[in-house]
Scaffold this active site. Structure first.
Site, mmCIF file in Angstrom:
data_model
loop_
_atom_site.group_PDB
_atom_site.id
_atom_site.type_symbol
_atom_site.label_atom_id
_atom_site.label_comp_id
_atom_site.label_asym_id
_atom_site.label_seq_id
_atom_site.Cartn_x
_atom_site.Cartn_y
_atom_site.Cartn_z
ATOM 1 N N GLU A 1 0.806 -1.231 0.000
ATOM 2 C CA GLU A 1 0.000 0.000 0.000
ATOM 3 C C GLU A 1 0.834 1.274 0.000
ATOM 4 O O GLU A 1 0.660 2.143 0.863
ATOM 5 C CB GLU A 1 -0.994 -0.010 1.169
ATOM 6 C CG GLU A 1 -2.017 -1.104 1.030
ATOM 7 C CD GLU A 1 -3.245 -0.945 1.918
ATOM 8 O OE1 GLU A 1 -3.298 -0.027 2.749
ATOM 9 O OE2 GLU A 1 -4.187 -1.765 1.761
ATOM 10 N N GLU B 1 -5.132 -8.651 -0.143
ATOM 11 C CA GLU B 1 -5.955 -8.351 1.047
ATOM 12 C C GLU B 1 -7.385 -8.074 0.611
ATOM 13 O O GLU B 1 -7.622 -7.564 -0.494
ATOM 14 C CB GLU B 1 -5.457 -7.112 1.812
ATOM 15 C CG GLU B 1 -4.243 -7.330 2.643
ATOM 16 C CD GLU B 1 -3.802 -6.084 3.413
ATOM 17 O OE1 GLU B 1 -4.667 -5.313 3.863
ATOM 18 O OE2 GLU B 1 -2.576 -5.906 3.535
HETATM 19 C C1 BG6 Z 1 -4.567 -2.419 4.814
HETATM 20 C C2 BG6 Z 1 -3.223 -2.751 5.381
HETATM 21 O O1 BG6 Z 1 -4.642 -1.034 4.687
HETATM 22 O O2 BG6 Z 1 -5.701 -2.742 5.522
HETATM 23 C C3 BG6 Z 1 -3.228 -3.609 6.616
HETATM 24 O O3 BG6 Z 1 -2.373 -3.284 4.419
HETATM 25 C C4 BG6 Z 1 -4.414 -3.247 7.466
HETATM 26 O O4 BG6 Z 1 -2.011 -3.445 7.283
HETATM 27 C C5 BG6 Z 1 -5.682 -3.545 6.678
HETATM 28 O O5 BG6 Z 1 -4.449 -3.843 8.714
HETATM 29 C C6 BG6 Z 1 -6.946 -3.265 7.445
HETATM 30 O O6 BG6 Z 1 -6.910 -1.948 7.887
HETATM 31 P P1 BG6 Z 1 -7.127 -1.567 9.415
HETATM 32 O O7 BG6 Z 1 -6.895 -0.097 9.452
HETATM 33 O O8 BG6 Z 1 -8.508 -1.961 9.734
HETATM 34 O O9 BG6 Z 1 -6.113 -2.334 10.183
#
Ligand code: BG6
Length: 473
Positions: A165, A370
């Site tokens: 990201e 993700e």
């Molecule tokens: C992404 C990241 O932005 O989303 C992760 O790569 C992150 O590191 C995931 O944990 C979920 O976001 P958050 O802010 O709910 O942890």
């Protein structure tokens, strides 16, 4: 497009899930690991620090065994730069190398393909002290680290991801706890995009180095991509959506794939007197990057309407905030979408929209690195976690992958966030994403025992049937 018959998932589809080192491992200063920016940042109020997390460092065997029980074909994890090089450069920490060797070997024991992210939001703190990505030397620091990774793990790791990201590091760095701004900075936008430029060059050089050192490996970027919709068919709203698409999404992929700055982004940077300076050889390095695939994180889409010239960027905005920027776009709440308990919009069809758009722009195979639902989970007295909301979210998104495959999009795998509960970037332990529940609270470490959530059993079936059976009976 309505399809009468859906194409199946490819036979070698990489079903798995993801984590990142600083959010899951714990042992943050153990066995020679140096501090990273995450260990020295100010922890958001009401959320856990990152000392123990899910204690994956000490539980990795048990955790990988649970992933194997689910039938994982892949496990995407990140390597902590400062566990390998405690000062960021120079001396190598053998215990750090040993840990990742053990983790990789443990995965391979179960035929789980390790997908390794080289950098996931955790700059070594000592490099931050030297100026972090604002320094041109950061390109060399990253390459030194990349070389150590390829030398030590390249015989077994076939899939590499460069920078997780990067677009969020650039757009919402302070929320994630990563932005270092040198004193005397007068033009913050210029500073941020200069740092971004160094990351882009570092990424391109790392991809070239990977191809040189590991001809059989594959490497790609891992930005957070979510299509930006126009709020209406008003032509000015379309322009706003194009602006934000360029700044949020295409800058990162145009650069990774074609090695050029997106023209709308360049125009935006010119407008802000913020064009990055190119060092010697940058242009050539950027053109020589060539990813083998595109890794991307998808949580939701955004919607933009014409800017009225008054929007101020919220300094607390996160990865999926509907914000805005004067003269560029105004954030718009999409009335067709529901939100998660943590306020992120849910848009499974937008996942398909995003995949179709990306594939038609870049024509490279794509790997979902993700996707997932952050929610409050409850452990019942009899050791169960009933998470039908997560199953529903994942079901609906997986369906859209199959539709995209039927649309002709080349998809390599699905690695939702997260394999196991871990600490969120800024919303603590209570925002859980995992298939595996970890028995701890925000501040009470409890037993750290692992429990299988309902989604664990459901995902196991999905993987077993190669995505044919998504039902939840
Ligand atoms: C992404 C990241 O932005 O989303 C992760 O790569 C992150 O590191 C995931 O944990 C979920 O976001 P958050 O802010 O709910 O942890």
């Amino acid at each position: 497009m309505l399809h009468k018959k859906l194409k199946p998932f490819p036979k070698d589809f990489l079903w798995g899930a993801s984590t990142s080192a600083y959010q899951v491992e714990g042992a943050n200063l153990e066995d020679g690991k140096g501090p990273s920016c995450q260990d020295v940042k100010v922890i958001p109020e009401g959320t856990s620090d990152l000392k123990i997390c899910a204690d994956h460092y000490h539980h990795y065997k048990e955790d990988v065994a649970l992933m194997a029980e689910m039938g994982f074909k892949s496990y995407r994890f990140s390597i902590s730069w400062s566990r390998i090089l405690p000062k960021g450069i120079g001396e190598i920490n053998q215990k750090g190398i040993d840990f990742y060797n053990n983790l990789i070997n443990e995965c391979l024991k179960y035929q789980i393909e390790p997908i390794v992210t080289m950098f996931h939001f955790d700059m070594p703190a000592l490099l931050d002290k030297k100026g972090s990505w604002s320094k041109r030397e950061s390109i060399d620091w990253f390459l030194e680290y990349a070389r150590v990774l390829f030398e030590n793990f390249g015989d077994r790791v076939k899939y590499w991801l460069t920078i997780n990201e990067q677009n969020m590091l650039t757009l919402v760095g302070p929320t994630i706890g990563t932005l270092i701004v040198p004193e005397n900075t007068t033009n913050l936008t210029k500073e941020i995009y200069q740092q971004n430029h160094h990351q882009l060059v570092a990424q391109a050089k790392a991809m070239a180095l990977c191809h040189e050192m590991l001809p059989d490996a594959k490497i790609g970027p891992a930005p957070n991509i979510g299509l930006v919709y126009p709020a209406s068919c008003k032509p000015e709203d379309i322009l706003a959506a194009q602006n934000y698409n360029a700044i949020r999404n295409w800058l990162y992929l145009d650069m990774a794939v074609y090695g050029v700055y997106n023209n709308l982004v360049w125009a935006y940077l010119e407008e802000h007197d913020a064009c990055p300076e190119f060092g010697e050889g940058d242009e050539e390095a950027l053109k020589n990057g060539h990813p083998d695939f595109i890794g991307f994180n998808y949580y939701t889409t955004s919607t933009a309407e014409e800017s009225d010239g008054t929007e101020e960027i919220d300094p607390g905005a996160d990865q999926q905030s509907d914000r805005g920027e004067a003269g560029v776009y105004k954030g718009y709440h999409n009335p067709h979408l529901m939100k998660t308990e943590f306020g992120w919009e849910i848009d499974p069809v937008g996942f398909r929209n995003t995949m179709r758009e990306m594939y038609s722009r870049y024509h490279l195979p794509m790997l979902v690195t993700e996707n997932g639902l952050g929610a409050y989970d409850t452990l019942t007295d009899d050791g169960k976690i009933h998470d039908p909301y997560r199953i529903k979210y994942l079901q609906e998104h997986i369906k859209q992958i199959q539709l995209s495959i039927t649309d002709g999009v080349e998809m390599m795998g699905y690695n939702p966030w997260s394999a196991i509960d871990l600490i969120s970037t800024h919303e603590g332990m209570k925002k859980r994403y995992g298939f595996i529940y970890v028995d701890r609270d925000e501040f009470d470490l409890k037993t750290l025992k692992r429990y299988r959530k309902d989604s664990f059993y459901w995902y196991k079936k999905v993987i077993k049937t190669n995505g044919e059976d998504l039902t939840n009976d």
